[in-house]
Enzyme design. Sequence first.
Site, PDB file in Angstrom:
ATOM      1  N   LYS A  23     -25.808  -5.595  17.842  1.00 48.59           N
ATOM      2  CA  LYS A  23     -25.538  -4.326  18.542  1.00 48.59           C
ATOM      3  C   LYS A  23     -26.838  -3.591  18.868  1.00 48.59           C
ATOM      4  CE  LYS A  23     -23.058  -1.128  16.289  1.00 48.59           C
ATOM      5  NZ  LYS A  23     -23.882   0.095  16.185  1.00 48.59           N
ATOM      6  N   SER A  24     -27.733  -3.507  17.899  1.00 45.92           N
ATOM      7  CA  SER A  24     -28.996  -2.774  18.132  1.00 45.92           C
ATOM      8  C   SER A  24     -29.784  -3.397  19.271  1.00 45.92           C
ATOM      9  CB  SER A  24     -29.869  -2.826  16.867  1.00 45.92           C
ATOM     10  OG  SER A  24     -29.262  -2.122  15.831  1.00 45.92           O
ATOM     11  N   ARG A  28     -30.786  -2.021  23.277  1.00 43.06           N
ATOM     12  CA  ARG A  28     -32.183  -1.985  23.710  1.00 43.06           C
ATOM     13  C   ARG A  28     -32.403  -2.864  24.941  1.00 43.06           C
ATOM     14  NH1 ARG A  28     -31.674  -0.540  18.559  1.00 43.06           N
ATOM     15  NH2 ARG A  28     -33.296   0.674  17.499  1.00 43.06           N
ATOM     16  N   GLY A  96     -23.928   6.337  18.077  1.00 44.21           N
ATOM     17  CA  GLY A  96     -25.147   7.089  17.771  1.00 44.21           C
ATOM     18  C   GLY A  96     -26.366   6.425  18.391  1.00 44.21           C
ATOM     19  N   ARG A 124     -22.028  14.180  14.300  1.00 45.64           N
ATOM     20  CA  ARG A 124     -23.255  13.598  13.732  1.00 45.64           C
ATOM     21  C   ARG A 124     -24.502  14.368  14.184  1.00 45.64           C
ATOM     22  NH1 ARG A 124     -22.996   7.241  14.566  1.00 45.64           N
ATOM     23  NH2 ARG A 124     -24.783   7.377  13.171  1.00 45.64           N
ATOM     24  N   GLN A 170     -33.193   4.923  14.992  1.00 45.82           N
ATOM     25  CA  GLN A 170     -32.739   5.554  16.236  1.00 45.82           C
ATOM     26  C   GLN A 170     -33.706   6.656  16.650  1.00 45.82           C
ATOM     27  OE1 GLN A 170     -28.719   6.794  15.397  1.00 45.82           O
ATOM     28  NE2 GLN A 170     -27.926   4.704  15.446  1.00 45.82           N
ATOM     29  N   ASP A 320     -26.293  -0.370   7.155  1.00 47.90           N
ATOM     30  CA  ASP A 320     -24.922  -0.536   7.653  1.00 47.90           C
ATOM     31  C   ASP A 320     -24.074  -1.437   6.751  1.00 47.90           C
ATOM     32  OD1 ASP A 320     -25.461   1.092   9.810  1.00 47.90           O
ATOM     33  OD2 ASP A 320     -26.078  -0.566  11.097  1.00 47.90           O
ATOM     34  N   LYS A 347     -23.166   8.705   9.044  1.00 49.74           N
ATOM     35  CA  LYS A 347     -22.846   7.558   9.912  1.00 49.74           C
ATOM     36  C   LYS A 347     -21.544   7.859  10.676  1.00 49.74           C
ATOM     37  CE  LYS A 347     -26.422   5.189   9.032  1.00 49.74           C
ATOM     38  NZ  LYS A 347     -27.420   5.046  10.093  1.00 49.74           N
ATOM     39  N   ARG A 351     -19.732   7.736   5.207  1.00 52.67           N
ATOM     40  CA  ARG A 351     -19.446   6.401   4.651  1.00 52.67           C
ATOM     41  C   ARG A 351     -19.534   6.354   3.140  1.00 52.67           C
ATOM     42  NH1 ARG A 351     -22.364   2.428   8.886  1.00 52.67           N
ATOM     43  NH2 ARG A 351     -20.645   2.552  10.382  1.00 52.67           N
TER      44      ARG A 351
HETATM   45  C1  S3P Z   1     -29.564   1.556  14.491  1.00 54.58           C
HETATM   46  C2  S3P Z   1     -30.147   2.225  13.448  1.00 54.58           C
HETATM   47  C3  S3P Z   1     -29.406   2.658  12.246  1.00 54.58           C
HETATM   48  C4  S3P Z   1     -28.072   1.934  12.100  1.00 54.58           C
HETATM   49  C5  S3P Z   1     -27.325   1.854  13.414  1.00 54.58           C
HETATM   50  C6  S3P Z   1     -28.153   1.129  14.458  1.00 54.58           C
HETATM   51  C7  S3P Z   1     -30.386   1.194  15.665  1.00 54.58           C
HETATM   52  O1  S3P Z   1     -29.144   4.033  12.349  1.00 54.58           O
HETATM   53  O2  S3P Z   1     -27.279   2.571  11.126  1.00 54.58           O
HETATM   54  O3  S3P Z   1     -26.094   1.184  13.245  1.00 54.58           O
HETATM   55  O4  S3P Z   1     -29.944   0.381  16.474  1.00 54.58           O
HETATM   56  O5  S3P Z   1     -31.498   1.720  15.776  1.00 54.58           O
HETATM   57  P1  S3P Z   1     -30.220   5.134  11.887  1.00 54.58           P
HETATM   58  O6  S3P Z   1     -31.390   5.036  12.760  1.00 54.58           O
HETATM   59  O7  S3P Z   1     -29.510   6.454  12.062  1.00 54.58           O
HETATM   60  O8  S3P Z   1     -30.491   4.830  10.452  1.00 54.58           O
END
Ligand code: S3P
Length: 443
Positions: A23-24, A28, A96, A124, A170, A320, A347, A351
């Site tokens: 997902k991350s 990007r 987020g 959030r 993030q 996560d 989160k 959580r």
């Molecule tokens: C993510 C960073 C994490 C993670 C989220 C994905 C990212 O959050 O919990 O699921 O893709 O940069 P945080 O940056 O708030 O820790």
Amino acid sequence: MSIFIVSKRSDSLSGIITVPGDKSISHRALIFGALSSGTTKIHGLLVSQDVTNTANALTSLGVPSEIINNTWHINGVGTGGFIQPTTATLDFGNSGTGVRLMLGALAGHDITVTCVGDKSLSRRPLQRVTAPLKQMGLTVDSSCNTLPVTVTGTTELLPIEYTLPVPSAQVKSAILIAGLQARGTTCVIENEATRDHTERMLRYFGAKIETKCKNGRTSISVDGYTELTGREVWIPGDPSSAAFLIAAATIVPGSDLTLNNILYNPTRTGFYQSLLEMGADITLKNKRELGGEPVVDIRVRSSKLKGIIVPPERAPSMIDEYPILAVTAAFAAGTTVMQGLDELKVKESNRLSATAAGLVANGVDANIYDATLTVIGTQSVLGGGLVTTNLDHRIAMAFSILGLGALNAVTIDDGSVLATSFPDFCSVVRSIGGNIETVWSSS
Ligand code: S3P
């Protein structure tokens, strides 16, 4: 109509599977493709609601894209190339990552945009991102710390040096993405290393980015006004999605499961480290690189587990994975103590409390003290509980897995949340022998 998930005690789980794209990295790839000149081709993009919301936002900002034979083609508009959307708002749903990274991208554009999200995202904290972006020149039309937010960017962004007050990839990423569009060099300092996909992928797209580690602190600097060039990106399987299946195979006796092509970035491996300390039987094979990221195949067999202490400094590398680690700990002999979980409170749901509540609802002794979660393992987890997801996909999946090993069926109150990150979760679990179904209800 609502949709429940019901999962029941299962016989051994086995098979060779893949999981959806990370997902991350998917977020990007879309955003950096959009900010590049030329075309970016993305293979293995996670097609889930979170990522689709980012793709839709980019479409509204004038970034053309098309899907040809499952490959996403993003025709980049270059930094500064977004246009004023005609839609009243950009809706980031539950994500987020989507909204925070996109605020960094929007900061360098002379347009005004209102970002909204669902009930979960709207509670959030946003100020952790808007505060540094405001220092750089973003105008934020809200005194609140939450969505909705209206922002106006500028082509005159200023570089900053910023020490992250919370360990958050993030926030780091939002600042670096804005930094790409600022005059001069922007530097982010982390006291605890967080996932580094932004740094890796920006470098791959041609950004001038430098990482230095000293005395446990990492500083990442990016030069502004450097053009990104569209690239071909291959997205590996998401280790956070894989974690649910790895846990399932660990706790269901007689299991033997292989997961191919899983991201094995050192900033994301805390869950494996913890499972190995608990006595899990995990073998990594075929370590290799895919588009600048380490990837492995993982074989996992069921095993007897023991409780451990998970130290606070491990939190960023498995942030996560705590709900599923806590579920796994319920099946271990002895007590597992997970420390330093403040960030879990902000989160998709709180959580920390949701995990403890789900365990208690299923007859597991768990408690929270400050930011520490303690789980007392038992080899016969009762189950039989109804778990409240509060729009949190990872709570839904973690407790679905608990049901596969528990004495009584577990019910999850909202299966629609799986669309966030792992839409095919139930069919993948069924394909390896898991006893799981979705049930529609008119209540
Ligand atoms: C993510 C960073 C994490 C993670 C989220 C994905 C990212 O959050 O919990 O699921 O893709 O940069 P945080 O940056 O708030 O820790």
